[in-house]
Design an enzyme around this catalytic site. Structure first.
Site, PDB file in Angstrom:
ATOM      1  N   LYS A   6       0.821  -1.216   0.000  1.00 24.76           N
ATOM      2  CA  LYS A   6       0.000   0.000   0.000  1.00 24.76           C
ATOM      3  C   LYS A   6       0.860   1.274   0.000  1.00 24.76           C
ATOM      4  O   LYS A   6       2.059   1.229   0.275  1.00 24.76           O
ATOM      5  CB  LYS A   6      -0.932  -0.027   1.216  1.00 24.76           C
ATOM      6  CG  LYS A   6      -1.981  -1.147   1.163  1.00 24.76           C
ATOM      7  CD  LYS A   6      -2.942  -1.033   2.335  1.00 24.76           C
ATOM      8  CE  LYS A   6      -4.008  -2.124   2.283  1.00 24.76           C
ATOM      9  NZ  LYS A   6      -4.973  -1.979   3.401  1.00 24.76           N
TER      10      LYS A   6
ATOM     11  N   TYR B  69     -12.399  -1.969  -3.682  1.00 25.14           N
ATOM     12  CA  TYR B  69     -12.887  -2.080  -2.301  1.00 25.14           C
ATOM     13  C   TYR B  69     -14.412  -1.970  -2.203  1.00 25.14           C
ATOM     14  O   TYR B  69     -14.935  -1.669  -1.134  1.00 25.14           O
ATOM     15  CB  TYR B  69     -12.205  -1.036  -1.417  1.00 25.14           C
ATOM     16  CG  TYR B  69     -10.847  -1.470  -0.908  1.00 25.14           C
ATOM     17  CD1 TYR B  69     -10.718  -2.568  -0.045  1.00 25.14           C
ATOM     18  CD2 TYR B  69      -9.685  -0.790  -1.255  1.00 25.14           C
ATOM     19  CE1 TYR B  69      -9.484  -2.969   0.446  1.00 25.14           C
ATOM     20  CE2 TYR B  69      -8.435  -1.185  -0.770  1.00 25.14           C
ATOM     21  CZ  TYR B  69      -8.351  -2.271   0.088  1.00 25.14           C
ATOM     22  OH  TYR B  69      -7.132  -2.671   0.586  1.00 25.14           O
TER      23      TYR B  69
ATOM     24  N   ASN C  20      -2.050   0.468   6.721  1.00 20.89           N
ATOM     25  CA  ASN C  20      -1.522  -0.771   7.297  1.00 20.89           C
ATOM     26  C   ASN C  20      -0.681  -1.596   6.309  1.00 20.89           C
ATOM     27  O   ASN C  20      -0.567  -2.809   6.431  1.00 20.89           O
ATOM     28  CB  ASN C  20      -2.644  -1.591   7.943  1.00 20.89           C
ATOM     29  CG  ASN C  20      -3.708  -2.005   6.954  1.00 20.89           C
ATOM     30  OD1 ASN C  20      -3.593  -1.734   5.763  1.00 20.89           O
ATOM     31  ND2 ASN C  20      -4.734  -2.690   7.429  1.00 20.89           N
TER      32      ASN C  20
ATOM     33  N   HIS D  63      -2.284  -5.367   1.605  1.00 19.20           N
ATOM     34  CA  HIS D  63      -3.587  -6.018   1.415  1.00 19.20           C
ATOM     35  C   HIS D  63      -3.328  -7.470   1.039  1.00 19.20           C
ATOM     36  O   HIS D  63      -2.384  -7.771   0.304  1.00 19.20           O
ATOM     37  CB  HIS D  63      -4.371  -5.359   0.269  1.00 19.20           C
ATOM     38  CG  HIS D  63      -5.546  -6.192  -0.182  1.00 19.20           C
ATOM     39  ND1 HIS D  63      -6.757  -6.139   0.449  1.00 19.20           N
ATOM     40  CD2 HIS D  63      -5.659  -7.153  -1.148  1.00 19.20           C
ATOM     41  CE1 HIS D  63      -7.575  -7.020  -0.118  1.00 19.20           C
ATOM     42  NE2 HIS D  63      -6.939  -7.649  -1.088  1.00 19.20           N
TER      43      HIS D  63
ATOM     44  N   GLU E 298      -9.754 -10.928  -7.338  1.00 18.67           N
ATOM     45  CA  GLU E 298      -8.799  -9.822  -7.160  1.00 18.67           C
ATOM     46  C   GLU E 298      -7.594  -9.976  -8.085  1.00 18.67           C
ATOM     47  O   GLU E 298      -7.071  -8.984  -8.591  1.00 18.67           O
ATOM     48  CB  GLU E 298      -8.365  -9.747  -5.692  1.00 18.67           C
ATOM     49  CG  GLU E 298      -9.499  -9.292  -4.783  1.00 18.67           C
ATOM     50  CD  GLU E 298      -9.128  -9.236  -3.309  1.00 18.67           C
ATOM     51  OE1 GLU E 298      -9.988  -8.873  -2.511  1.00 18.67           O
ATOM     52  OE2 GLU E 298      -7.970  -9.558  -2.952  1.00 18.67           O
TER      53      GLU E 298
HETATM   54  P1  DAT Z   1      -7.888  -6.586   5.882  1.00 20.96           P
HETATM   55  O1  DAT Z   1      -7.131  -5.580   5.034  1.00 20.96           O
HETATM   56  O2  DAT Z   1      -7.063  -7.074   7.042  1.00 20.96           O
HETATM   57  O3  DAT Z   1      -8.483  -7.711   5.070  1.00 20.96           O
HETATM   58  P2  DAT Z   1     -10.574  -5.464   6.020  1.00 20.96           P
HETATM   59  O4  DAT Z   1     -10.863  -6.224   4.771  1.00 20.96           O
HETATM   60  O5  DAT Z   1     -11.523  -5.596   7.174  1.00 20.96           O
HETATM   61  O6  DAT Z   1      -9.101  -5.787   6.566  1.00 20.96           O
HETATM   62  O7  DAT Z   1     -10.510  -3.903   5.675  1.00 20.96           O
HETATM   63  C1  DAT Z   1      -9.905  -3.467   4.481  1.00 20.96           C
HETATM   64  C2  DAT Z   1      -9.073  -2.255   4.769  1.00 20.96           C
HETATM   65  O8  DAT Z   1      -9.913  -1.187   5.210  1.00 20.96           O
HETATM   66  C3  DAT Z   1      -8.052  -2.423   5.902  1.00 20.96           C
HETATM   67  O9  DAT Z   1      -6.858  -3.028   5.475  1.00 20.96           O
HETATM   68  C4  DAT Z   1      -7.837  -1.008   6.322  1.00 20.96           C
HETATM   69  C5  DAT Z   1      -9.214  -0.393   6.170  1.00 20.96           C
HETATM   70  N1  DAT Z   1      -9.930  -0.436   7.446  1.00 20.96           N
HETATM   71  C6  DAT Z   1     -10.503  -1.525   8.023  1.00 20.96           C
HETATM   72  N2  DAT Z   1     -11.065  -1.207   9.196  1.00 20.96           N
HETATM   73  C7  DAT Z   1     -10.847   0.132   9.385  1.00 20.96           C
HETATM   74  C8  DAT Z   1     -11.172   1.065  10.401  1.00 20.96           C
HETATM   75  N3  DAT Z   1     -11.839   0.696  11.497  1.00 20.96           N
HETATM   76  N4  DAT Z   1     -10.754   2.356  10.239  1.00 20.96           N
HETATM   77  C9  DAT Z   1     -10.087   2.734   9.124  1.00 20.96           C
HETATM   78  N5  DAT Z   1      -9.748   1.898   8.117  1.00 20.96           N
HETATM   79  C10 DAT Z   1     -10.115   0.621   8.251  1.00 20.96           C
HETATM   80 MG    MG Z   2      -9.971  -7.684   3.621  1.00 17.78          MG
END
Ligand code: DAT
Ligand code: MG
Length: 140
Positions: free
Chosen positions: A11, A51, A114, A117, A128
């Site tokens: 990212k 997304y 973070n 992905h 994807e």
């Molecule tokens: P992951 O990337 O671990 O699969 P996810 O699919 O639940 O997690 O969410 C996708 C992305 O969205 C994640 O990498 C970062 C962002 N995200 C998730 N929860 C968030 C939050 N509470 N606040 C801000 N960004 C968030």
């Molecule tokens: Mg995810």
């Protein structure tokens, strides 16, 4: 366990800090092979489509803006149980909850920024991967 392929994205927070090589080393040390890779800059439209599953979540707009803010490195990782293995190497979504030695523990800045992905299941991995790569671009 079967050989799988999964979609990984390094990212913007990580490409900006020049961490592509360090993150790739984590994948390779875990036995994942990088069988396709390219550095691109997503448009807001592309980030929004990628997304789409999160479009009702409160952080969707912020997430798309972040993903389009700087270049990303999109990649296909291959290996035994690659989907779950990659999620293990990445660590928990929130770096404060990630295990020692994981990419997110070492490099992530926050739950939003973070660093990586990774696909979460075989169906999403296939979707994807085809979002970013044609079959000809993946060489295992
Ligand atoms: P992951 O990337 O671990 O699969 P996810 O699919 O639940 O997690 O969410 C996708 C992305 O969205 C994640 O990498 C970062 C962002 N995200 C998730 N929860 C968030 C939050 N509470 N606040 C801000 N960004 C968030
Ligand atoms: Mg995810």
């Amino acid at each position: 366990m079967a050989i799988e392929r999964t979609l990984s994205i390094i990212k913007p927070d990580a490409t900006k800090r020049n961490l592509t090589g360090k993150i790739n080393a984590k994948f390779e040390e875990a036995g994942l092979r990088i069988v396709a890779q390219k550095r691109i800059q997503l448009t807001m439209d592309q980030a929004g489509k990628f997304y789409e599953v999160h479009k009702e979540r409160p952080f969707y707009g912020e997430l798309c803006e972040f993903m389009a803010s700087e270049p990303v490195v999109v990649q296909v990782l291959e290996g035994e149980g690659a989907i779950a293995k990659n999620r293990e190497v990445m660590g928990a979504t929130n770096p404060a909850e990630a295990d020692e030695g994981t990419i997110r523990k070492e490099y992530a800045l926050s739950v939003g920024e973070n660093s990586v992905h990774g696909s979460d299941a075989p169906e999403t991995a296939a979707e994807e991967i085809s979002f970013f790569f044609s079959g000809l671009e993946i060489v295992g």
